[in-house]
Motif scaffolding. Structure first.
Motif, PDB file in Angstrom:
ATOM      1  N   ALA A 240       0.836  -1.206   0.000  1.00  0.00           N
ATOM      2  CA  ALA A 240       0.000   0.000   0.000  1.00  0.00           C
ATOM      3  C   ALA A 240       0.871   1.256   0.000  1.00  0.00           C
ATOM      4  CB  ALA A 240      -0.931  -0.006   1.213  1.00  0.00           C
ATOM      5  N   GLY A 241       1.958   1.215   0.770  1.00  0.00           N
ATOM      6  CA  GLY A 241       2.874   2.356   0.807  1.00  0.00           C
ATOM      7  C   GLY A 241       3.654   2.500  -0.494  1.00  0.00           C
ATOM      8  N   ASP A 242       4.125   1.371  -1.026  1.00  0.00           N
ATOM      9  CA  ASP A 242       4.841   1.404  -2.316  1.00  0.00           C
ATOM     10  C   ASP A 242       3.938   1.989  -3.406  1.00  0.00           C
ATOM     11  OD1 ASP A 242       6.955   0.086  -1.051  1.00  0.00           O
ATOM     12  OD2 ASP A 242       6.260  -1.898  -1.676  1.00  0.00           O
ATOM     13  N   ASP A 243       2.680   1.516  -3.416  1.00  0.00           N
ATOM     14  CA  ASP A 243       1.758   1.956  -4.466  1.00  0.00           C
ATOM     15  C   ASP A 243       1.486   3.458  -4.371  1.00  0.00           C
ATOM     16  OD1 ASP A 243       1.671  -0.683  -5.186  1.00  0.00           O
ATOM     17  OD2 ASP A 243      -0.464  -0.987  -4.759  1.00  0.00           O
ATOM     18  N   LEU A 244       1.320   3.946  -3.149  1.00  0.00           N
ATOM     19  CA  LEU A 244       1.030   5.379  -2.999  1.00  0.00           C
ATOM     20  C   LEU A 244       2.220   6.222  -3.463  1.00  0.00           C
ATOM     21  CD1 LEU A 244       0.865   8.149  -1.002  1.00  0.00           C
ATOM     22  CD2 LEU A 244      -1.147   7.339  -2.230  1.00  0.00           C
ATOM     23  N   TRP A 245       3.421   5.815  -3.071  1.00  0.00           N
ATOM     24  CA  TRP A 245       4.602   6.562  -3.536  1.00  0.00           C
ATOM     25  C   TRP A 245       4.713   6.489  -5.053  1.00  0.00           C
ATOM     26  CZ3 TRP A 245       6.854  10.430  -1.531  1.00  0.00           C
ATOM     27  CH2 TRP A 245       7.072  10.539  -0.159  1.00  0.00           C
ATOM     28  N   MET A 246       4.481   5.293  -5.628  1.00  0.00           N
ATOM     29  CA  MET A 246       4.608   5.177  -7.084  1.00  0.00           C
ATOM     30  C   MET A 246       3.495   5.958  -7.787  1.00  0.00           C
ATOM     31  SD  MET A 246       6.671   4.164  -9.320  1.00  0.00           S
ATOM     32  CE  MET A 246       7.746   2.825  -8.800  1.00  0.00           C
ATOM     33  N   SER A 247       2.306   6.016  -7.183  1.00  0.00           N
ATOM     34  CA  SER A 247       1.219   6.817  -7.778  1.00  0.00           C
ATOM     35  C   SER A 247       1.591   8.301  -7.766  1.00  0.00           C
ATOM     36  CB  SER A 247      -0.101   6.587  -7.051  1.00  0.00           C
ATOM     37  OG  SER A 247      -0.137   7.240  -5.784  1.00  0.00           O
ATOM     38  N   ARG A 248       2.297   8.746  -6.733  1.00  0.00           N
ATOM     39  CA  ARG A 248       2.763  10.144  -6.698  1.00  0.00           C
ATOM     40  C   ARG A 248       3.811  10.377  -7.790  1.00  0.00           C
ATOM     41  NH1 ARG A 248       3.822  11.263  -0.229  1.00  0.00           N
ATOM     42  NH2 ARG A 248       1.641  11.645   0.380  1.00  0.00           N
ATOM     43  N   TYR A 249       4.683   9.387  -7.969  1.00  0.00           N
ATOM     44  CA  TYR A 249       5.688   9.512  -9.023  1.00  0.00           C
ATOM     45  C   TYR A 249       5.016   9.662 -10.389  1.00  0.00           C
ATOM     46  CZ  TYR A 249       9.611   8.548 -12.086  1.00  0.00           C
ATOM     47  OH  TYR A 249      10.549   8.666 -13.073  1.00  0.00           O
ATOM     48  N   LEU A 250       4.046   8.793 -10.638  1.00  0.00           N
ATOM     49  CA  LEU A 250       3.345   8.842 -11.925  1.00  0.00           C
ATOM     50  C   LEU A 250       2.584  10.152 -12.094  1.00  0.00           C
ATOM     51  CD1 LEU A 250       2.090   5.149 -12.234  1.00  0.00           C
ATOM     52  CD2 LEU A 250       3.760   6.295 -13.710  1.00  0.00           C
ATOM     53  N   LEU A 251       2.009  10.666 -11.008  1.00  0.00           N
ATOM     54  CA  LEU A 251       1.288  11.941 -11.089  1.00  0.00           C
ATOM     55  C   LEU A 251       2.235  13.063 -11.515  1.00  0.00           C
ATOM     56  CD1 LEU A 251      -1.253  13.641 -10.673  1.00  0.00           C
ATOM     57  CD2 LEU A 251      -0.669  13.804  -8.241  1.00  0.00           C
ATOM     58  N   ASN A 252       3.389  13.130 -10.877  1.00  0.00           N
ATOM     59  CA  ASN A 252       4.364  14.166 -11.232  1.00  0.00           C
ATOM     60  C   ASN A 252       4.819  14.015 -12.679  1.00  0.00           C
ATOM     61  OD1 ASN A 252       5.438  16.021  -8.875  1.00  0.00           O
ATOM     62  ND2 ASN A 252       4.894  14.071  -7.958  1.00  0.00           N
ATOM     63  N   LYS A 253       4.999  12.756 -13.104  1.00  0.00           N
ATOM     64  CA  LYS A 253       5.517  12.540 -14.449  1.00  0.00           C
ATOM     65  C   LYS A 253       4.448  12.815 -15.514  1.00  0.00           C
ATOM     66  CE  LYS A 253       8.448   9.592 -17.090  1.00  0.00           C
ATOM     67  NZ  LYS A 253       9.146   8.344 -17.285  1.00  0.00           N
ATOM     68  N   VAL A 254       3.217  12.375 -15.261  1.00  0.00           N
ATOM     69  CA  VAL A 254       2.129  12.671 -16.189  1.00  0.00           C
ATOM     70  C   VAL A 254       1.963  14.185 -16.325  1.00  0.00           C
ATOM     71  CG1 VAL A 254      -0.404  12.661 -16.355  1.00  0.00           C
ATOM     72  CG2 VAL A 254       0.816  10.526 -15.917  1.00  0.00           C
ATOM     73  N   ALA A 255       2.049  14.893 -15.197  1.00  0.00           N
ATOM     74  CA  ALA A 255       1.849  16.346 -15.209  1.00  0.00           C
ATOM     75  C   ALA A 255       2.907  17.055 -16.050  1.00  0.00           C
ATOM     76  CB  ALA A 255       1.849  16.888 -13.782  1.00  0.00           C
ATOM     77  N   GLU A 256       4.119  16.472 -16.122  1.00  0.00           N
ATOM     78  CA  GLU A 256       5.172  17.070 -16.969  1.00  0.00           C
ATOM     79  C   GLU A 256       4.675  17.266 -18.406  1.00  0.00           C
ATOM     80  OE1 GLU A 256       8.695  14.662 -17.068  1.00  0.00           O
ATOM     81  OE2 GLU A 256       9.018  14.751 -14.899  1.00  0.00           O
ATOM     82  N   ASP A 257       3.915  16.291 -18.903  1.00  0.00           N
ATOM     83  CA  ASP A 257       3.435  16.361 -20.290  1.00  0.00           C
ATOM     84  C   ASP A 257       2.537  17.577 -20.527  1.00  0.00           C
ATOM     85  OD1 ASP A 257       4.737  14.125 -21.085  1.00  0.00           O
ATOM     86  OD2 ASP A 257       3.017  12.770 -20.904  1.00  0.00           O
ATOM     87  N   PHE A 258       1.913  18.078 -19.460  1.00  0.00           N
ATOM     88  CA  PHE A 258       1.013  19.225 -19.583  1.00  0.00           C
ATOM     89  C   PHE A 258       1.682  20.512 -19.086  1.00  0.00           C
ATOM     90  CE2 PHE A 258      -1.482  15.362 -19.124  1.00  0.00           C
ATOM     91  CZ  PHE A 258      -2.417  15.468 -20.140  1.00  0.00           C
ATOM     92  N   ASP A 259       2.988  20.430 -18.821  1.00  0.00           N
ATOM     93  CA  ASP A 259       3.744  21.560 -18.275  1.00  0.00           C
ATOM     94  C   ASP A 259       3.117  22.067 -16.970  1.00  0.00           C
ATOM     95  OD1 ASP A 259       5.987  23.133 -18.365  1.00  0.00           O
ATOM     96  OD2 ASP A 259       5.024  24.756 -19.475  1.00  0.00           O
ATOM     97  N   VAL A 260       2.713  21.117 -16.157  1.00  0.00           N
ATOM     98  CA  VAL A 260       2.033  21.405 -14.902  1.00  0.00           C
ATOM     99  C   VAL A 260       2.817  20.740 -13.777  1.00  0.00           C
ATOM    100  CG1 VAL A 260      -0.043  20.708 -13.613  1.00  0.00           C
ATOM    101  CG2 VAL A 260      -0.275  21.766 -15.867  1.00  0.00           C
ATOM    102  N   SER A 261       2.792  21.333 -12.577  1.00  0.00           N
ATOM    103  CA  SER A 261       3.455  20.738 -11.420  1.00  0.00           C
ATOM    104  C   SER A 261       2.419  20.312 -10.380  1.00  0.00           C
ATOM    105  CB  SER A 261       4.417  21.738 -10.779  1.00  0.00           C
ATOM    106  OG  SER A 261       5.479  22.012 -11.657  1.00  0.00           O
ATOM    107  N   VAL A 262       2.880  19.491  -9.430  1.00  0.00           N
ATOM    108  CA  VAL A 262       1.999  18.955  -8.398  1.00  0.00           C
ATOM    109  C   VAL A 262       2.440  19.525  -7.055  1.00  0.00           C
ATOM    110  CG1 VAL A 262       1.207  16.853  -7.261  1.00  0.00           C
ATOM    111  CG2 VAL A 262       1.717  16.835  -9.731  1.00  0.00           C
ATOM    112  N   ASN A 263       1.485  20.044  -6.292  1.00  0.00           N
ATOM    113  CA  ASN A 263       1.786  20.600  -4.967  1.00  0.00           C
ATOM    114  C   ASN A 263       1.024  19.799  -3.922  1.00  0.00           C
ATOM    115  OD1 ASN A 263       1.878  22.082  -2.596  1.00  0.00           O
ATOM    116  ND2 ASN A 263       1.893  24.057  -3.650  1.00  0.00           N
TER     117      ASN A 263
END
Ligand code: MG
Length: 323
Positions: free
Chosen positions: A180-203
């Motif tokens: 559960a902890g691994d998945d949450l951290w990896m979901s945050r990683y994917l969120l930051n990376k997906v957002a790069e494509d839209f030139d957007v950051s995650v706070n």
């Protein structure tokens, strides 16, 4: 050749940031790998090698073949002090289920929240939550692309929604035991990376905008086998009481700057107080009506964790307190 994208937590305080690098190899499984710990606050320059030890693999939905969540060891093969996963993995078993409700804001590269480019939005909070229409939501394309990426990776997101403030979103991430902890951290990683494509950051700061605007939390729903299958009112009350006795310890583990969010307003309890109650969104711990209606079989919701909390620390705190 296989392309492995290694992901790990760095040594920054009070919360770590995510780091990654790509390894191309003929190996069938991702091998251990070293990195320059002096560039991530994890080692001194004179003895800079740290070791990445793969702990969880995912299909990579964005690039190459596999995403690899890693723990960090020192150059002398000891658990690195920044490795909060290690302690959590010693207490976590798969009978413990966690559902994290990750809230976050999307921002422009300069840090302004999407929809806030001209200052405070003209409308107060009210129409944004689960809203639709260009005046009510900003950044939906990021939320949707992130959901698809997580599902493809094998991370169980169970839903998403636009949140109470403009530019604020949530997703729910369900997992068992330490995964559960691994998945949450990896979901945050994917969120930051997906957002790069839209030139957007995650706070994920718990209170990016002061005033009458919601902060971001990470409500943590949890249960073990007894709670799900042979619960009782006494069991749930006694668990809440146990958690109340170590409230200060919880706050120390539930994310920094959480005092700006846990004010007693905006569906929170004050940070200095502990309470629990059925359906009570102003309590520290909510006993969901689901649990009561299922003859006291179900789960609890810890409403205290901040959006920037480390899920490994939350898992460790809850399981250590209740077992
Ligand atoms: Mg929410």
């Amino acid at each position: 050749m296989t392309k492995y994208e290694y992901v790990w937590l760095d040594g920054y305080q009070p919360e770590p940031f995510l780091r990654s690098k790509v390894k191309v190899t003929n190996d069938q499984t991702p091998p251990e790998w070293s990195f320059d710990g002096s560039s991530t606050l994890q080692a001194d320059g004179g003895s800079s090698d740290c070791i990445l030890t793969p702990v969880q693999e995912y299909t990579n939905p964005l690039f190459g073949d596999k995403l690899v969540m890693c723990g960090v060891q020192t150059g002398s093969r000891e658990v690195h002090p920044s490795n909060t996963r290690h302690a959590a993995s010693e207490v976590a078993s798969d009978e413990w289920w966690f559902g994290f409700e990750q809230e976050y804001f999307l921002t422009n590269p300069d840090g302004t929240i999407l929809g806030w480019e001209d200052g405070i939005p003209s409308k107060p909070q009210g129409e944004y939550y689960c809203g639709v229409g260009a005046a009510n939501v900003k950044g939906r394309e990021v939320s949707e692309a992130h959901l698809e990426a997580c599902l493809e990776a094998g991370i169980e997101l169970t839903g998403t929604n636009a949140e109470v403030a403009l530019g604020q979103w949530e997703y729910q991430c369900l997992g068992k035991g330490i995964k559960a902890g691994d998945d949450l951290w990896m979901s945050r990683y994917l969120l930051n990376k997906v957002a790069e494509d839209f030139d957007v950051s995650v706070n994920i700061h718990p209170k990016p905008q002061s005033g009458d605007w919601n902060g971001s939390g990470m409500h943590t729903n949890f249960s073990n086998k007894e709670m799900r299958e042979s619960g009782s009112e006494e069991l749930f009350n006694s668990m809440c009481e146990k958690l109340g006795k170590v409230h200060e310890d919880a706050i120390n583990n539930y994310g920094s700057d959480n005092d700006q969010r846990l004010t007693g307003l905006h569906e929170t309890q004050k940070i200095t107080e502990f309470s629990f109650g059925v359906s009570d969104r102003g309590a520290s711990i909510r006993i969901p009506i689901y649990t009561v209606e299922h003859d006291w079989n179900g789960y609890l919701e810890d409403r205290r964790p901040a959006s920037n909390a480390d899920p490994y620390k939350i898992i460790n705190h809850i399981i250590s307190t209740l077992s």
